[in-house]
Scaffold this active site. Structure first.
Site, PDB file in Angstrom:
ATOM      1  N   CYS A 130      58.688 -59.048   4.598  1.00  0.00           N
ATOM      2  CA  CYS A 130      59.651 -58.639   3.705  1.00  0.00           C
ATOM      3  C   CYS A 130      60.592 -59.589   3.187  1.00  0.00           C
ATOM      4  CB  CYS A 130      60.317 -57.120   4.177  1.00  0.00           C
ATOM      5  SG  CYS A 130      59.164 -56.086   5.111  1.00  0.00           S
TER       6      CYS A 130
ATOM      7  N   HIS B 115      61.560 -50.419  -2.149  1.00  0.00           N
ATOM      8  CA  HIS B 115      61.367 -51.515  -1.419  1.00  0.00           C
ATOM      9  C   HIS B 115      59.718 -52.008  -1.643  1.00  0.00           C
ATOM     10  CE1 HIS B 115      61.376 -54.734   1.601  1.00  0.00           C
ATOM     11  NE2 HIS B 115      61.288 -53.843   2.834  1.00  0.00           N
TER      12      HIS B 115
ATOM     13  N   LYS C 221      66.770 -48.628   0.333  1.00  0.00           N
ATOM     14  CA  LYS C 221      66.765 -47.281   0.812  1.00  0.00           C
ATOM     15  C   LYS C 221      66.469 -46.263  -0.690  1.00  0.00           C
ATOM     16  CE  LYS C 221      66.546 -43.228   2.645  1.00  0.00           C
ATOM     17  NZ  LYS C 221      65.743 -42.911   1.455  1.00  0.00           N
TER      18      LYS C 221
ATOM     19  N   CYS D 161      64.762 -44.152   5.983  1.00  0.00           N
ATOM     20  CA  CYS D 161      63.505 -45.157   5.692  1.00  0.00           C
ATOM     21  C   CYS D 161      63.620 -45.360   4.334  1.00  0.00           C
ATOM     22  CB  CYS D 161      62.301 -44.487   6.370  1.00  0.00           C
ATOM     23  SG  CYS D 161      62.309 -44.248   8.053  1.00  0.00           S
ATOM     24  N   SER D 162      63.295 -46.772   3.927  1.00  0.00           N
ATOM     25  CA  SER D 162      63.102 -47.094   2.766  1.00  0.00           C
ATOM     26  C   SER D 162      61.664 -46.620   2.307  1.00  0.00           C
ATOM     27  CB  SER D 162      63.297 -48.711   2.508  1.00  0.00           C
ATOM     28  OG  SER D 162      62.412 -49.419   3.282  1.00  0.00           O
TER      29      SER D 162
END
Lengths: 382, 130
Positions: free
Chosen positions: A83, A330, A326, A204-205
Site C-alpha cells: 500500500c 484507497h 477512509k 476500514c478504508s
C-alpha cells in the site's frame, strides 16, 4: 543533490469505477498532470502499483502504461511496496531528478481493485504468507490486533477509534474526488458491522479503483511548467519486520518513526514545523498510531487527537484534510500519490473548502502492510 | 499452496522448532539464516514450549475464503516462555475471553484445506487454560 519540485498533478475520482480499466485510469490521471504543466515529453516514469498481477492478471505494467500514454520508448519502472507503492514511486522519481539523471519525471500510482479479484486475499499477500496468512488472519485482523494492544496499553477507547472515521468523513464530504462524500456519525461508526473486533466496517478504508499522478522537475526549471511549484524538502523510507508478532510493541509503528526521523533530519525540521499532513489511515487505528510515530502527539495520545478536534480542519494540526483513505478511497497503489496531490493543493492554496489557512509546510506518510514499510515526504510552498 | 512449500514449513509448524542466537540470545521463530537483532549467524536449536500468553488478539468476522465456514473465530499473538511470538488461531474458547494476558496452551490442530484436492494442512492453535 538538486532541489526538486512538484509542478503539476492529475487524479481520477476514487471509487468503484466499472467503466474504467487499469490502463484507462493511469492514462486519465497522467494526461491531466502532463496537460496542467503543458508538458509533452518526460524523461522517465515511475508507476506505483501493488498488485496488477493479482487484481487484473497484468504484470509488467510500466511498459504497457507508458505505451498507452503515447510515450513508447521512455524509461519506465513499476515500484511496489504494497500500500506504500505510490509513496515509494514518488521517492524513486524524486531521487531520479535530485541525482541529475533525469529532468522531467512522472510519478504515478494506480490500482484497479474492482475487477472480480478476491480482494481480501490479494491484500493479505502484503502480510507474511507463512507466519500470518496461513493461520487465517486478514488485514483488518492485523490492525485490529494493533488496536487492541493500543487500547490495552494507552486506554484508547472505541469512541476514539470512531472519532477518526467521523473526522475523515467530514473532510471527505468536501472533496469532489472522494469515494464517500458523506458524513457519518459516531453512532453509525460504532454500530456498523464487525469486521475484526474491535474494528467495524466504518473503521476500514474501502475497496477502490483510481489513479493519481504528479510531475517532477528540478526546482530551477519549475517555472517552465507552473507559477506555483511545491518543493520536495525531504524523503524518508524505512522498513520493519513483516510479521506483526515480531514487533516487541505491536501498537508502535517503528518503520513510521524511522521514516519520519529520516525525513525530519533531511528537511532540518521538527514535527512542530508541519502545518498539514496526509497520513495512512487504512484503518482508524492506523491514523492514531501514525500520528504518534510522527511525533505529532505524545505516545498514547493519538486516540484523543481526533476526538478533541486537534487533527480536524480548523484544529492545531489538520490530518487528512482530503478525507484520508477512509473517505476519499484507497486504490492501494494510487494512495501515496493522491496524498501528495492533496498537500500540493494545500500548499498552493487550491484546496477549496478544505483549505488549511496559510499552510506552508506539508507532510505525507504512506504505509505498506501492517507497517512493514513506510514512506514520509515533506513539502514546502515556494 | 503446493505441497513442497507446505513440507518446507513442517519443522516450524509441526514441531515448533526455533533457534537461539549465539550472538545476542534472541529467539528466532521461525528460524532464519541471519539474526534480525544482531546479524549473527550461529544458532542453537530450541523447541518452543506448548504454552504461552496472549499479547494481543482479535475476533475475525469477515474471513478469508478458506476460513469462511469457521467465522467468527479468535486470533492472537501468543508469547511462549522462551520469548517467541506466534500468530495463531484460538480454538475451543469463548470469543470474548481471549484478551491480552490470557494463558493458553498450544495444540496441534488442522489449520486449513488447500486447493482442489483438499490437502489437509496442520499447525498449532491456542486453547485458553481453564
Amino acid at each position: 543533490m538538486r532541489e526538486v519540485a512538484v509542478v503539476s498533478a492529475g487524479m481520477t475520482p476514487f471509487g468503484e469505477l466499472w467503466r474504467h480499466s487499469l490502463r484507462d485510469l493511469f492514462v486519465e490521471a497522467s494526461l491531466e498532470a502532463l496537460r496542467n504543466a503543458r508538458a509533452d515529453s518526460v524523461d522517465a516514469v515511475y508507476v506505483g502499483n501493488m498488485s496488477g498481477g493479482q487484481f487484473v492478471g497484468q504484470e509488467h505494467l510500466a511498459p504497457l502504461l507508458v505505451d498507452q500514454l503515447g510515450f513508447r520508448g521512455v524509461a519506465a519502472t513499476r515500484v511496489e511496496s504494497a500500500c506504500a507503492s505510490g509513496g515509494a514511486a514518488l521517492r524513486a522519481a524524486f531521487l531520479d531528478v535530485a541525482s541529475g539523471m533525469s529532468d522531467v519525471v512522472l510519478a504515478a500510482g494506480v490500482e484497479k481493485m474492482n475487477d472480480g479479484a478476491d480482494v481480501t486475499g490479494v491484500l493479505a499477500s502484503a502480510a507474511d504468507q507463512e507466519a500470518e496468512v496461513y493461520h487465517g488472519v486478514t488485514f483488518p485482523g492485523l490492525y485490529a490486533m494493533i488496536a487492541r494492544a493500543h487500547m490495552e496499553q494507552h486506554g484508547t477507547t472505541l469512541e476514539d477509534l470512531a472519532a477518526v472515521s467521523v473526522k475523515n468523513h467530514r473532510h471527505g464530504a468536501l472533496n469532489p474526488k472522494a469515494q464517500f462524500r458523506q458524513e457519518v456519525t459516531l453512532e453509525q461508526v460504532m454500530n456498523s458491522s464487525l469486521v475484526a473486533d474491535p474494528l467495524r466496517l466504518l473503521h476500514c478504508s474501502p475497496v477502490s479503483d483510481g489513479a493519481a499522478a504528479v510531475l517532477l522537475c528540478p526546482l530551477s526549471r519549475a517555472k517552465e511548467f507552473t507559477d506555483r511549484p511545491v518543493r520536495i524538502r525531504a524523503s524518508g523510507l524505512a522498513t520493519s519486520s513483516m510479521a506483526l508478532a515480531e514487533r516487541r510493541d505491536p501498537a508502535f509503528l517503528d518503520a513510521v518513526r524511522l521514516s519520519a526521523s529520516r525525513a525530519y533530519k533531511m528537511a532540518g525540521l521538527s514535527p512542530s514545523g508541519i502545518d498539514v499532513a496526509e497520513v495512512h489511515d487504512c484503518f482508524s487505528i492506523a491514523e492514531i498510531c501514525v500520528i504518534e510515530a510522527l511525533c505529532f502527539v505524545e505516545p498514547g495520545r493519538g486516540g484523543q487527537a481526533a476526538r478533541t478536534g486537534e487533527t480536524a480542519l480548523g484544529g492545531r494540526l489538520p490530518v487528512n484534510p482530503s478525507g484520508g483513505l477512509k473517505s476519499k478511497g484507497h486504490p492501494v497503489g494510487a494512495t501515496g500519490i493522491a496524498q501528495v496531490i492533496e498537500i500540493f493543493d494545500q500548499l498552493r492554496g487550491a484546496a477549496g473548502e478544505r483549505q488549511v489557512a496559510d499552510a506552508a509546510i506539508g507532510l505525507t506518510q504512506n504505509m505498506g502492510g501492517s507497517g512493514a514499510s513506510s514512506v514520509v515526504h515533506i513539502f514546502e510552498r515556494v | 499452496m503446493p505441497s513442497p512449500r507446505y513440507w518446507r514449513e513442517i519443522p516450524a509448524r509441526y514441531r515448533l522448532e526455533a533457534a537461539r542466537c549465539g550472538g545476542c540470545g534472541a529467539i528466532l521463530y521461525p528460524v532464519r539464516r541471519i539474526c534480525p537483532a544482531c546479524r549473527g549467524e550461529t544458532f542453537s536449536p530450541v523447541k518452543l514450549s506448548r504454552r504461552g500468553k496472549v499479547i494481543t488478539s482479535t475476533v475475525i468476522h469477515a474471513a478469508p475464503t478458506e476460513f469462511q465456514m469457521e467465522a467468527p473465530y479468535a486470533m492472537a499473538v501468543v508469547e511462549t516462555p522462551e520469548g517467541a511470538r506466534l500468530m495463531v488461531q484460538v480454538a475451543d474458547c469463548d470469543l470474548e475471553e481471549v484478551v491480552p494476558g490470557t494463558e493458553v496452551t498450544l495444540e496441534f490442530r488442522r489449520i486449513r484445506k488447500e486447493g482442489k484436492g483438499g490437502i489437509l494442512c496442520y499447525g498449532h492453535k491456542a486453547v485458553p487454560v481453564r
